[in-house]
Design a protein around this motif. Structure first.
Motif, PDB file in Angstrom:
ATOM      1  N   LEU A  71    -113.742  82.996  97.367  1.00 10.57           N
ATOM      2  CA  LEU A  71    -112.878  82.387  98.436  1.00 10.57           C
ATOM      3  C   LEU A  71    -112.850  83.195  99.712  1.00 10.57           C
ATOM      4  N   THR A  72    -112.635  84.682  99.548  1.00  9.75           N
ATOM      5  CA  THR A  72    -112.696  85.245 100.870  1.00  9.75           C
ATOM      6  C   THR A  72    -113.203  86.951 100.486  1.00  9.75           C
ATOM      7  N   ASN A  73    -113.714  87.429 101.682  1.00 10.27           N
ATOM      8  CA  ASN A  73    -113.907  88.846 101.319  1.00 10.27           C
ATOM      9  C   ASN A  73    -112.959  89.813 102.217  1.00 10.27           C
ATOM     10  N   VAL A  74    -111.814  89.005 102.656  1.00  7.65           N
ATOM     11  CA  VAL A  74    -111.000  89.623 103.391  1.00  7.65           C
ATOM     12  C   VAL A  74    -110.010  90.475 102.271  1.00  7.65           C
ATOM     13  N   CYS A  75    -109.628  91.663 102.662  1.00 10.92           N
ATOM     14  CA  CYS A  75    -108.738  92.306 101.614  1.00 10.92           C
ATOM     15  C   CYS A  75    -107.902  93.196 102.267  1.00 10.92           C
ATOM     16  N   SER A  76    -106.582  93.411 102.084  1.00  9.53           N
ATOM     17  CA  SER A  76    -105.652  94.398 102.624  1.00  9.53           C
ATOM     18  C   SER A  76    -105.633  95.542 101.848  1.00  9.53           C
ATOM     19  N   ASN A  77    -106.401  95.727 100.806  1.00  8.45           N
ATOM     20  CA  ASN A  77    -106.406  96.981 100.122  1.00  8.45           C
ATOM     21  C   ASN A  77    -107.601  97.601 100.499  1.00  8.45           C
ATOM     22  N   ASP A  78    -107.512  98.852  99.746  1.00  7.82           N
ATOM     23  CA  ASP A  78    -108.598  99.859 100.172  1.00  7.82           C
ATOM     24  C   ASP A  78    -109.130 100.473  98.888  1.00  7.82           C
ATOM     25  N   CYS A  79    -109.180  99.852  97.839  1.00  8.74           N
ATOM     26  CA  CYS A  79    -109.485 100.461  96.381  1.00  8.74           C
ATOM     27  C   CYS A  79    -110.930 101.080  96.762  1.00  8.74           C
ATOM     28  N   SER A  87    -111.343  99.171 104.767  1.00  6.34           N
ATOM     29  CA  SER A  87    -112.086 100.083 105.500  1.00  6.34           C
ATOM     30  C   SER A  87    -113.547 100.229 105.658  1.00  6.34           C
ATOM     31  N   ASN A  88    -114.210  99.213 104.905  1.00 10.71           N
ATOM     32  CA  ASN A  88    -115.582  98.951 105.250  1.00 10.71           C
ATOM     33  C   ASN A  88    -115.756  98.308 106.337  1.00 10.71           C
ATOM     34  N   SER A  89    -116.286  98.930 107.315  1.00  8.94           N
ATOM     35  CA  SER A  89    -116.455  97.981 108.848  1.00  8.94           C
ATOM     36  C   SER A  89    -117.902  97.501 108.357  1.00  8.94           C
ATOM     37  N   ASN A  90    -118.569  97.558 107.579  1.00 11.52           N
ATOM     38  CA  ASN A  90    -120.020  97.011 107.669  1.00 11.52           C
ATOM     39  C   ASN A  90    -119.990  95.571 106.986  1.00 11.52           C
ATOM     40  N   VAL A  91    -118.862  95.146 106.769  1.00 14.43           N
ATOM     41  CA  VAL A  91    -118.949  93.709 106.035  1.00 14.43           C
ATOM     42  C   VAL A  91    -118.372  92.870 107.121  1.00 14.43           C
ATOM     43  N   ASN A 308    -122.074  81.209  89.970  1.00 13.26           N
ATOM     44  CA  ASN A 308    -121.437  81.258  91.471  1.00 13.26           C
ATOM     45  C   ASN A 308    -121.521  79.820  92.214  1.00 13.26           C
ATOM     46  N   LEU A 309    -120.530  79.201  92.514  1.00 10.89           N
ATOM     47  CA  LEU A 309    -120.573  77.897  93.130  1.00 10.89           C
ATOM     48  C   LEU A 309    -120.218  78.189  94.462  1.00 10.89           C
ATOM     49  N   SER A 310    -120.218  79.374  95.031  1.00 12.86           N
ATOM     50  CA  SER A 310    -119.829  79.693  96.461  1.00 12.86           C
ATOM     51  C   SER A 310    -120.909  79.180  97.384  1.00 12.86           C
ATOM     52  N   PRO A 311    -120.694  78.764  98.534  1.00 12.80           N
ATOM     53  CA  PRO A 311    -121.546  78.327  99.390  1.00 12.80           C
ATOM     54  C   PRO A 311    -122.641  79.397  99.649  1.00 12.80           C
ATOM     55  N   THR A 312    -123.735  79.054  99.607  1.00 13.40           N
ATOM     56  CA  THR A 312    -124.845  80.226  99.368  1.00 13.40           C
ATOM     57  C   THR A 312    -124.870  81.305 100.623  1.00 13.40           C
ATOM     58  N   GLU A 313    -124.345  80.611 101.834  1.00 12.34           N
ATOM     59  CA  GLU A 313    -124.601  81.564 102.912  1.00 12.34           C
ATOM     60  C   GLU A 313    -123.418  82.557 102.968  1.00 12.34           C
ATOM     61  N   TYR A 314    -122.555  82.541 102.174  1.00 10.96           N
ATOM     62  CA  TYR A 314    -121.516  83.573 102.112  1.00 10.96           C
ATOM     63  C   TYR A 314    -121.798  84.616 101.053  1.00 10.96           C
ATOM     64  N   ARG A 315    -122.874  84.208 100.107  1.00 11.39           N
ATOM     65  CA  ARG A 315    -122.682  85.059  98.729  1.00 11.39           C
ATOM     66  C   ARG A 315    -123.155  86.539  99.023  1.00 11.39           C
ATOM     67  N   ALA A 316    -123.899  86.920 100.171  1.00  9.82           N
ATOM     68  CA  ALA A 316    -124.382  88.376 100.339  1.00  9.82           C
ATOM     69  C   ALA A 316    -123.311  88.999 101.051  1.00  9.82           C
ATOM     70  N   ASN A 317    -122.178  88.392 101.470  1.00  9.67           N
ATOM     71  CA  ASN A 317    -121.360  89.072 102.092  1.00  9.67           C
ATOM     72  C   ASN A 317    -120.020  89.269 101.107  1.00  9.67           C
ATOM     73  N   ALA A 319    -120.166  91.408  98.587  1.00  9.42           N
ATOM     74  CA  ALA A 319    -120.982  92.478  97.788  1.00  9.42           C
ATOM     75  C   ALA A 319    -119.987  93.671  97.130  1.00  9.42           C
ATOM     76  N   LEU A 320    -119.388  93.368  96.062  1.00 10.78           N
ATOM     77  CA  LEU A 320    -118.410  94.212  95.675  1.00 10.78           C
ATOM     78  C   LEU A 320    -119.038  95.613  95.320  1.00 10.78           C
ATOM     79  N   TYR A 321    -120.225  95.568  94.894  1.00 13.38           N
ATOM     80  CA  TYR A 321    -121.201  96.683  94.536  1.00 13.38           C
ATOM     81  C   TYR A 321    -122.522  96.196  94.698  1.00 13.38           C
ATOM     82  N   ASP A 322    -123.426  97.331  94.654  1.00 15.98           N
ATOM     83  CA  ASP A 322    -124.830  97.277  95.281  1.00 15.98           C
ATOM     84  C   ASP A 322    -125.759  96.350  94.083  1.00 15.98           C
ATOM     85  N   GLY A 323    -126.404  95.615  94.490  1.00 19.24           N
ATOM     86  CA  GLY A 323    -127.465  95.128  93.688  1.00 19.24           C
ATOM     87  C   GLY A 323    -126.944  93.916  92.669  1.00 19.24           C
ATOM     88  N   LYS A 324    -125.581  93.397  93.185  1.00 15.13           N
ATOM     89  CA  LYS A 324    -125.064  92.187  92.611  1.00 15.13           C
ATOM     90  C   LYS A 324    -125.957  90.952  92.357  1.00 15.13           C
TER      91      LYS A 324
END
Ligand code: SF4
Length: 363
Positions: A71-79, A87-91, A308-317, A319-324
């Protein structure tokens, strides 16, 4: 040591522990630790075989599928371990629109999915009413589908409103039941006690609840995992989510080693023997670190896959971890590939909602 084990050799003892776990669904903490410590291939094979046999008995050869919508890669947490921490400004941040979510549900429904999982970071509180309306809209359009949410910590009244709007299930991993370990993985404003409070509320509100951990997260000891087993045993979740820790290079824990696929699979087996009718996904994280991870998970006792049913254009964004992994059999459009993969081990997709209450399933 249990009386029954006093006179057996080590290998037989370990097998006996597995047999006790299978019949009594419980061991003491020393025995759990012994299972986690022992990597003898014969023992591990026996553990997986027993768990696999129990899964087959409970669910037949059908693997449940859940359509995952990120649904979203916006998060108010900083795990500290998470690639979409605030805090990850590269997203490049996104929140799917209601129309995009409904479109994904429609596509999923046409493919045969009967569970939609809305997963994402923790949105700001002011988005609660939008979320509640979205769940309500999905519920009205697809009355025969289960709605699962995995959207983090919210106040009780929001969980309640989401439940009343039609959500059936909620996934919220506790990540570590050891407060000290939890605090090493999360910033000071997050607390284990709040996480546990949320899980309690979700149960009270009659959700089917899932919890779990990352296996091999930094500083995690086998004793920590035993504490997690003990917590899960008492909490009795309907779903148990376990994936190996996989580092993400932009996070404070980006240089820590990846968790072990073997230990993850061992835990699938242990939880299967503890909870014969639990819903245990073979996770994307496992499949991302191991070429045959999904199949290994199923052979160890897992019984759910979440393409994964998400729209394909958002999947790369997302990225909870590398190589997902997010293509081929990990993606809903690769469902044929998933079917083929399952067929190689004599399994097929079970397209039903797969509610916990339906178990034991006659497949
Ligand atoms: S793990 Fe969840 S809560 Fe933590 S930063 Fe990532 S998306 Fe947010």
């Amino acid at each position: 040591m249990p009386y029954k084990l006093l006179f057996c050799n080590f290998a037989d003892c370990m097998k006996k522990l597995v047999d006790i776990l299978r019949t009594e669904h419980h061991l003491d903490n020393n025995a759990y630790k012994a299972l986690l410590e022992n990597d003898d291939p014969k023992f591990v094979t026996y553990l997986h075989e027993q768990a696999h046999e129990v899964t087959n008995k409970m669910f037949g050869k059908g693997i449940f599928v859940r359509g995952l919508i990120e649904l979203t890669n916006v998060c108010s947490n900083d795990c500290y371990y998470c690639g979409i921490r605030k805090s990850n400004s590269n997203v490049e941040r996104y929140v799917l629109t209601s129309e995009q979510v409904l479109h994904s549900c429609q596509q999923g429904y046409e493919l045969g999915f009967r569970t939609f999982v809305l997963q994402g970071g923790e949105l700001p509180q002011e988005k609660a009413s939008w979320l509640i309306n979205l769940v309500s809209e999905i519920r009205q359009r697809w009355t025969d589908c289960a709605i699962t949410l995995s959207l983090g910590e919210w106040p009780r009244e929001v969980y309640k409103a989401l439940r009343q709007a039609g959500a059936d299930r909620y996934l919220l991993r506790h990540e570590s039941h050891n407060a000290e370990h939890y605090s090493k993985l999360h910033p000071a404003e997050m607390s284990l006690s709040n996480r546990l409070q949320c899980l309690t509320w979700l149960k009270e509100l009659d959700y089917q609840v899932g919890t779990g951990i990352m296996v091999g997260s930094p500083w995690q000891s086998l004793d920590n995992i035993v504490e997690d087993i003990e917590f899960i045993e008492h909490f009795e979740p309907e779903m148990i989510g376990l994936g190996p820790f996989v580092p993400q290079h932009d996070t404070p824990l980006g240089n820590y080693p990846t968790g072990s696929a073997e230990l993850t699979c061992k835990l699938y087996s242990i939880f299967r023997l503890m909870f014969p009718n639990a819903l245990i996904p073979t996770t994307t994280a496992l499949n991302s670190i191991s070429p045959n991870g999904r199949i290994l998970g199923i052979m160890a006792g897992a019984n759910v896959v979440m393409p994964n049913l998400s729209p394909t254009e958002y999947r790369a964004n997302y990225a909870l971890y590398d190589g997902k992994a997010s293509t081929n059999a990990e993606a809903a459009e690769g469902i044929k590939q998933l079917e083929t993969q399952l067929a190689t081990i004599g399994y097929h997709i079970n397209w039903t909602r797969g509610d916990y209450s339906q178990c034991k399933i006659n497949d």
